[in-house]
Design an enzyme around this catalytic site. Structure first.
Site, PDB file in Angstrom:
ATOM      1  N   LYS A  86      53.835  51.617  61.358  1.00 38.01           N
ATOM      2  CA  LYS A  86      53.214  51.240  62.630  1.00 38.01           C
ATOM      3  C   LYS A  86      53.963  51.909  63.784  1.00 38.01           C
ATOM      4  O   LYS A  86      55.188  51.833  63.851  1.00 38.01           O
ATOM      5  CB  LYS A  86      53.268  49.716  62.810  1.00 38.01           C
ATOM      6  CG  LYS A  86      52.317  48.967  61.876  1.00 38.01           C
ATOM      7  CD  LYS A  86      52.499  47.469  62.000  1.00 38.01           C
ATOM      8  CE  LYS A  86      51.978  46.931  63.312  1.00 38.01           C
ATOM      9  NZ  LYS A  86      52.180  45.442  63.397  1.00 38.01           N
TER      10      LYS A  86
HETATM   11  O1  G3P Z   1      51.615  42.804  65.052  1.00 37.46           O
HETATM   12  C1  G3P Z   1      51.182  42.744  66.346  1.00 37.46           C
HETATM   13  C2  G3P Z   1      50.204  41.686  66.657  1.00 37.46           C
HETATM   14  O2  G3P Z   1      49.667  41.173  65.501  1.00 37.46           O
HETATM   15  C3  G3P Z   1      50.732  40.665  67.577  1.00 37.46           C
HETATM   16  O3  G3P Z   1      50.154  39.441  67.388  1.00 37.46           O
HETATM   17  O4  G3P Z   1      50.053  37.018  67.504  1.00 37.46           O
HETATM   18  O5  G3P Z   1      52.074  38.195  68.383  1.00 37.46           O
HETATM   19  O6  G3P Z   1      49.934  38.349  69.606  1.00 37.46           O
HETATM   20  P1  G3P Z   1      50.574  38.174  68.289  1.00 37.46           P
END
Ligand code: G3P
Length: 221
Positions: A86
């Site tokens: 990533k």
């Molecule tokens: O991996 C990045 C993304 O999934 C972030 O998710 O839940 O931290 O906004 P969140």
């Protein structure tokens, strides 16, 4: 639509893989930092419980493209096949994506908040594009709309990339993208376990068991 777990809790990942049709695990530095001080060990433990065929996503940390590339190659060597790197879509990341994709590494372009980031990353050769649906919503924009727009850009330009939508808060957001034909979603264990949380369904299933228990014998044989 492929379904990934966006987390690094090894026991939870093992349980989810046993019960749900899971295609792999996505991580980021913030997620890994939640589960101890040895991220490499955590990632190895995740690989062990998900098996060699499911995908494991690991994010680079550096901010300069040359260092991102070095890091990506090391991650790829360490975690071998079915590991996707990533890389955030900022100028340094975009440069690294283009080089690394040409080398044959599978890249997930991450931290995507706009369709333009999605277009550029797909053009640079990223295999997956990860729009942050709920984070975009929280900014007052349309996260689902951004994911759909990136999907349209990919399809209308005959690009190879797939949308891997991320950052969900509920089942409905995931289902909406599934209905639209998005290639993949990644969600937290809380959101995934919420997919089948339905008191009416539970009551119906319990009702079958209770009715059958009225007769004897209590089991088939
Ligand atoms: O991996 C990045 C993304 O999934 C972030 O998710 O839940 O931290 O906004 P969140």
């Amino acid at each position: 639509m492929k379904l990934f777990i966006d987390d690094a809790n090894v026991r939870m990942i093992e349980w989810l893989c046993a019960y749900y049709p899971i295609d792999g695990v996505t991580t980021n530095p913030s997620i890994l930092a939640r589960y101890g001080t040895k991220p490499v060990e955590t990632l190895k433990a995740i690989r062990k419980v998900i098996g060699k065929d499911r995908l494991l996503f690991v994010q680079t940390l550096s901010s300069e493209s040359d260092k991102i590339m070095q890091e990506a190659r090391k991650i790829s060597w360490e975690f071998k096949d079915n590991t996707v790197i990533k890389i955030p879509v900022v100028p340094e990341g975009l440069r690294a994506i283009e080089y690394l994709a040409k080398e044959g590494l599978e890249i997930c372009a991450t931290a995507v908040y706009t369709p333009m980031q999605g277009y550029l990353a797909a053009k640079a050769g990223a295999k997956y594009i990860a729009p942050y649906v709920n984070r975009i919503d929280n900014l007052g924009y349309d996260g689902i709309g951004v994911a759909k727009t990136i999907q349209e850009i990919i399809e209308n330009n005959d690009m190879e990339a797939e949308v891997l939508a991320a950052a969900f808060r509920n089942s409905q957001q995931v289902l909406e993208l599934c209905r639209f034909g998005i290639a993949a979603c990644t969600a937290s264990p809380e959101v995934i376990t919420g997919f089948l949380k339905n008191a009416e369904v539970t009551a119906a299933v319990n009702g079958f068991a209770a009715d059958f228990a009225q007769i004897s014998p209590k089991d088939w044989f």
